[in-house]
Design a protein around this motif. Sequence first.
Motif, PDB file in Angstrom:
ATOM      1  N   GLN A  38     -35.906  29.854  -0.003  1.00  0.00           N
ATOM      2  CA  GLN A  38     -35.027  30.107   1.134  1.00  0.00           C
ATOM      3  C   GLN A  38     -35.815  30.501   2.382  1.00  0.00           C
ATOM      4  N   GLU A  39     -36.920  31.214   2.187  1.00  0.00           N
ATOM      5  CA  GLU A  39     -37.775  31.561   3.328  1.00  0.00           C
ATOM      6  C   GLU A  39     -38.357  30.297   3.955  1.00  0.00           C
ATOM      7  N   TYR A  40     -38.789  29.381   3.096  1.00  0.00           N
ATOM      8  CA  TYR A  40     -39.293  28.098   3.594  1.00  0.00           C
ATOM      9  C   TYR A  40     -38.203  27.359   4.377  1.00  0.00           C
ATOM     10  N   GLN A  41     -37.005  27.329   3.819  1.00  0.00           N
ATOM     11  CA  GLN A  41     -35.917  26.579   4.447  1.00  0.00           C
ATOM     12  C   GLN A  41     -35.528  27.186   5.799  1.00  0.00           C
ATOM     13  N   MET A  42     -35.514  28.513   5.867  1.00  0.00           N
ATOM     14  CA  MET A  42     -35.147  29.142   7.138  1.00  0.00           C
ATOM     15  C   MET A  42     -36.209  28.893   8.203  1.00  0.00           C
ATOM     16  N   LEU A  44     -46.662  29.591   2.768  1.00  0.00           N
ATOM     17  CA  LEU A  44     -45.576  30.063   3.629  1.00  0.00           C
ATOM     18  C   LEU A  44     -46.135  30.854   4.800  1.00  0.00           C
ATOM     19  N   TYR A  45     -47.083  31.717   4.524  1.00  0.00           N
ATOM     20  CA  TYR A  45     -47.717  32.500   5.593  1.00  0.00           C
ATOM     21  C   TYR A  45     -48.441  31.573   6.565  1.00  0.00           C
ATOM     22  N   LEU A  46     -49.116  30.569   6.011  1.00  0.00           N
ATOM     23  CA  LEU A  46     -49.833  29.621   6.861  1.00  0.00           C
ATOM     24  C   LEU A  46     -48.854  28.837   7.747  1.00  0.00           C
ATOM     25  N   ALA A  47     -47.730  28.418   7.175  1.00  0.00           N
ATOM     26  CA  ALA A  47     -46.722  27.697   7.956  1.00  0.00           C
ATOM     27  C   ALA A  47     -46.192  28.577   9.081  1.00  0.00           C
ATOM     28  N   GLU A  48     -45.992  29.856   8.796  1.00  0.00           N
ATOM     29  CA  GLU A  48     -45.525  30.784   9.838  1.00  0.00           C
ATOM     30  C   GLU A  48     -46.561  30.911  10.952  1.00  0.00           C
ATOM     31  N   VAL A  49     -47.842  30.894  10.575  1.00  0.00           N
ATOM     32  CA  VAL A  49     -48.918  30.987  11.576  1.00  0.00           C
ATOM     33  C   VAL A  49     -48.969  29.715  12.421  1.00  0.00           C
ATOM     34  N   TRP A  50     -48.881  28.555  11.769  1.00  0.00           N
ATOM     35  CA  TRP A  50     -48.839  27.299  12.530  1.00  0.00           C
ATOM     36  C   TRP A  50     -47.689  27.333  13.530  1.00  0.00           C
ATOM     37  N   TYR A  51     -46.553  27.803  13.053  1.00  0.00           N
ATOM     38  CA  TYR A  51     -45.361  27.871  13.905  1.00  0.00           C
ATOM     39  C   TYR A  51     -45.584  28.837  15.076  1.00  0.00           C
ATOM     40  N   ARG A  52     -46.152  29.978  14.780  1.00  0.00           N
ATOM     41  CA  ARG A  52     -46.384  30.995  15.821  1.00  0.00           C
ATOM     42  C   ARG A  52     -47.276  30.461  16.932  1.00  0.00           C
ATOM     43  N   PHE A  53     -48.260  29.645  16.565  1.00  0.00           N
ATOM     44  CA  PHE A  53     -49.191  29.123  17.560  1.00  0.00           C
ATOM     45  C   PHE A  53     -48.734  27.780  18.152  1.00  0.00           C
ATOM     46  N   GLY A  54     -47.504  27.392  17.861  1.00  0.00           N
ATOM     47  CA  GLY A  54     -46.941  26.209  18.500  1.00  0.00           C
ATOM     48  C   GLY A  54     -47.250  24.885  17.834  1.00  0.00           C
ATOM     49  N   ILE A  71     -56.690  33.713   6.435  1.00  0.00           N
ATOM     50  CA  ILE A  71     -55.711  33.402   7.488  1.00  0.00           C
ATOM     51  C   ILE A  71     -55.730  34.489   8.561  1.00  0.00           C
ATOM     52  N   ASP A  72     -55.747  35.746   8.128  1.00  0.00           N
ATOM     53  CA  ASP A  72     -55.780  36.853   9.097  1.00  0.00           C
ATOM     54  C   ASP A  72     -57.022  36.786   9.978  1.00  0.00           C
ATOM     55  N   GLU A  73     -58.154  36.452   9.372  1.00  0.00           N
ATOM     56  CA  GLU A  73     -59.393  36.337  10.151  1.00  0.00           C
ATOM     57  C   GLU A  73     -59.314  35.153  11.126  1.00  0.00           C
ATOM     58  N   ALA A  74     -58.688  34.075  10.684  1.00  0.00           N
ATOM     59  CA  ALA A  74     -58.515  32.918  11.573  1.00  0.00           C
ATOM     60  C   ALA A  74     -57.645  33.272  12.771  1.00  0.00           C
TER      61      ALA A  74
END
Length: 313
Positions: free
Chosen positions: A78-82, A43-53, A9-12
């Motif tokens: 809870q992290e997922y829900q937030m 969860l990290y991947l979802a945060e990345v998708w979110y960050r890139f719109g 993910i970091d490399e992507a």
Amino acid sequence: MTKQWLYVIDEAIKRIENDELELGLQALKKVQKHGKDLPEVMLYLAEVWYRFGHLDEAESLIRDILQKHRELETSLKQEYQMLLAEIALDGNDFDTAQSILYDLKEAGEESIRLDLLLTDLYSMQGLDEVAIKYLEMARQKDPGNKEILTALGNMYFQIGKDEEAMQILEDAGGQSVDLLLSKARVLAQNGDFEQAYHLYRQASAHEQSAEVLYGCAMMAFHTGHIEEAAGYVGNLLALDEEYVAAYPLAADIYLSMGKTEKSIDALEQYVELSGFDLDQIRRLVALLTQAGRYEDAKTYQKLLDQWSTEETE
């Protein structure tokens, strides 16, 4: 395995940030396809998708994981829900966001992040008093957090409680750029241009951003420091030539210096960038006429007449 997928993910992310968009997205999709049994990775991947719109992608992934992994550790769930609530807020889906956030509150979650999301929920709906209540809760949990204090001060400004706002910003201690700008804005709004100018100049010693330079130029102009104002606005346009609001200010400054042609140049650039501003076009026509540039004045008058007609239709 978790560390390996996190590395991918970091490399992507690096690929995407280096304009290798397709390669980066392919790598993220590969992680999503093969790593769904690893909720921490997802969860990290979802945060990345979110960050890139990619809000739909992030929301779909979160709901899939919450459905598939019903026995998630409470803190991870809870992290997922937030994050899901944050996505809902970005889409102005206030009902969904409120439902998620209230469920978390009722479940005993008391994190600063939850308080800040509730702040956003009510602030976005114009319910500033309720938003302040949750921001105060966040402040109680971390009294020295300057970002929270700055946000709280700004919200008090919004509801007209300037004294409380200034006191909160003073309580923050130090002289960060955000705090200086917050103080400068309210002073300028109250007509105390000299003190506002002093604070903008303090901010400029720490940061030469477009906002800081614009504030310096505006306050220098209002306090009669015309040469300084010209210097600030020149630096601002050198930094960001598409900072649209700077051009009418530059026109004011140059006109007060007797530099009509430079004022005209600034307004012409403003009209080109902003597209639709009848007041500034009228002003430009008047200056061109005054300068004897009648053909140019006619050109802008035609544009003015055209837009005036469209506006009344």
